[in-house]
Design a protein around this motif. Structure first.
Motif, short mmCIF file in Angstrom:
data_model
loop_
_atom_site.label_atom_id
_atom_site.label_comp_id
_atom_site.label_asym_id
_atom_site.label_seq_id
_atom_site.Cartn_x
_atom_site.Cartn_y
_atom_site.Cartn_z
N LEU A 62 0.80 -1.22 0.00
CA LEU A 62 0.00 0.00 0.00
C LEU A 62 0.84 1.28 0.00
O LEU A 62 0.43 2.30 -0.53
N ILE A 63 2.05 1.18 0.54
CA ILE A 63 2.89 2.39 0.64
C ILE A 63 3.17 2.98 -0.73
O ILE A 63 3.21 4.20 -0.90
N PHE A 66 0.27 4.88 -1.74
CA PHE A 66 0.18 6.05 -0.87
C PHE A 66 1.13 7.16 -1.35
O PHE A 66 0.73 8.31 -1.50
N ARG A 74 9.22 13.61 1.65
CA ARG A 74 9.76 12.71 2.68
C ARG A 74 9.64 13.38 4.05
O ARG A 74 9.85 14.59 4.18
N CYS A 75 9.29 12.59 5.05
CA CYS A 75 9.09 13.16 6.38
C CYS A 75 10.44 13.52 7.00
O CYS A 75 11.42 12.81 6.83
N VAL A 84 1.45 12.69 8.94
CA VAL A 84 1.13 12.23 7.57
C VAL A 84 0.20 11.01 7.63
O VAL A 84 -0.81 10.93 6.92
N ILE A 85 0.50 10.08 8.52
CA ILE A 85 -0.37 8.89 8.63
C ILE A 85 -1.77 9.32 9.05
O ILE A 85 -2.78 8.91 8.48
N GLY A 89 -2.93 9.36 5.40
CA GLY A 89 -3.07 7.91 5.23
C GLY A 89 -4.46 7.41 5.59
O GLY A 89 -5.12 6.73 4.79
N PHE A 90 -4.92 7.75 6.78
CA PHE A 90 -6.23 7.25 7.20
C PHE A 90 -7.35 7.79 6.32
O PHE A 90 -8.31 7.10 6.04
N LEU A 94 -9.18 4.84 4.54
CA LEU A 94 -10.36 4.49 5.33
C LEU A 94 -11.42 5.60 5.33
O LEU A 94 -12.51 5.42 5.88
N VAL A 141 -0.94 -2.93 8.95
CA VAL A 141 -0.80 -2.05 7.78
C VAL A 141 0.23 -0.97 8.09
O VAL A 141 1.14 -0.70 7.28
N ALA A 145 3.73 -0.62 6.09
CA ALA A 145 3.96 0.59 5.29
C ALA A 145 5.22 1.32 5.77
O ALA A 145 6.04 1.75 4.97
N LEU A 146 5.37 1.42 7.10
CA LEU A 146 6.54 2.16 7.61
C LEU A 146 7.84 1.42 7.38
O LEU A 146 8.89 2.03 7.17
N VAL A 149 9.47 2.45 4.34
CA VAL A 149 10.19 3.73 4.34
C VAL A 149 11.21 3.75 5.48
O VAL A 149 11.43 4.76 6.15
N MET A 151 11.38 2.44 8.48
CA MET A 151 11.11 2.54 9.92
C MET A 151 10.56 1.23 10.43
O MET A 151 9.50 0.78 9.98
C1 MYR Z 1 8.29 9.41 4.80
O1 MYR Z 1 8.81 9.01 5.82
O2 MYR Z 1 8.97 9.93 3.98
C2 MYR Z 1 6.83 9.34 4.55
C3 MYR Z 1 6.20 8.33 5.41
C4 MYR Z 1 4.77 8.24 5.19
C5 MYR Z 1 4.24 6.97 5.68
C6 MYR Z 1 2.81 6.88 5.46
C7 MYR Z 1 2.28 5.54 5.71
C8 MYR Z 1 0.84 5.47 5.36
C9 MYR Z 1 0.17 4.44 6.12
C10 MYR Z 1 -1.29 4.47 5.86
C11 MYR Z 1 -2.02 3.83 6.97
C12 MYR Z 1 -3.43 3.67 6.64
C13 MYR Z 1 -4.14 2.84 7.62
C14 MYR Z 1 -5.46 2.44 7.13
#
Ligand code: MYR
Length: 187
Positions: A62-63, A66, A74-75, A84-85, A89-90, A94, A141, A145-146, A149, A151
């Motif tokens: 999913l990332i 996203f 980038r964070c 950002v999440i 993201g939500f 959702l 999730v 996703a993290l 990136v 983490m």
């Molecule tokens: C970065 O570090 O550069 C950007 C990081 C953004 C991470 C976003 C992850 C999105 C996760 C969505 C969660 C949705 C739950 C339904």
């Protein structure tokens, strides 16, 4: 541009308010998955693990969507990631907002309080499944996703409306920053 009609025709029947139907279908489908896992594994802890694992696998994929759809830069730090999440993201996946709380700059962790949780609409968990973390897929999730990136996080529910709490809250803790893999031949 003509606007999309807000109804679907299936056979002779016209269904109004398609978005609502989609949301309900999504909720019911998730419920059916949880029910099936409970049947298959007969062990609530194992079902919690399976839901988390399912979410993790979704998060890994999913990332990409996203990042492509959100265009967020980038964070710069973990707090930024939290925002950002919660805000992007939500909302994107959702259709809900979450609020970042319990942020302490000295600790790499934060909470996400969900304003609502579409997964638990119409859900009641029977007494014998008290330890079920029904929406644990969301923790997976976020973890998946993290990880993409760089983490490595732990994510868990610390409050849950389904368990009688006043809100649902996820705690996300950063365990480690991962090394970015350098593609072969590009170091
Ligand atoms: C970065 O570090 O550069 C950007 C990081 C953004 C991470 C976003 C992850 C999105 C996760 C969505 C969660 C949705 C739950 C339904």
């Amino acid at each position: 541009m003509a606007s999309k009609p807000n109804y679907a025709r299936i056979g002779d029947q016209v269904f109004r308010d398609v978005e609502k139907i989609n949301a309900e279908l999504f909720t019911l489908t998730y419920g059916a998955i949880v029910a099936q896992l409970l049947k298959d594994f007969e062990d609530v802890e194992e079902v919690n693990n399976q839901l988390e694992k399912m979410g993790y696998n979704i998060g890994l994929r999913l990332i990409e969507e996203f990042l492509a759809r959100s265009n967020v830069p980038r964070c710069s730090d973990f707090k930024d990631t939290a925002e950002v999440i919660s805000k992007v993201g939500f909302k994107m996946f959702l259709g809900i907002n979450a609020t970042v709380t319990n942020w302490d700059p000295k600790k790499p962790e934060f909470s996400l309080v969900l304003e609502e949780n579409p997964l638990i609409d119409f859900v009641e968990v029977p007494e014998q499944y008290q330890s079920l973390v029904y929406s644990n897929i969301l923790c997976g999730v976020i973890r998946g996703a993290l990880e993409m990136v760089q983490m490595s996080v732990e994510c868990r529910f610390v409050r849950d409306v389904l368990k009688g709490d006043d809100a649902s809250e996820l705690k996300v803790t950063l365990k480690a920053m991962l090394e970015e893999e350098v593609p072969v031949g590009e170091d």
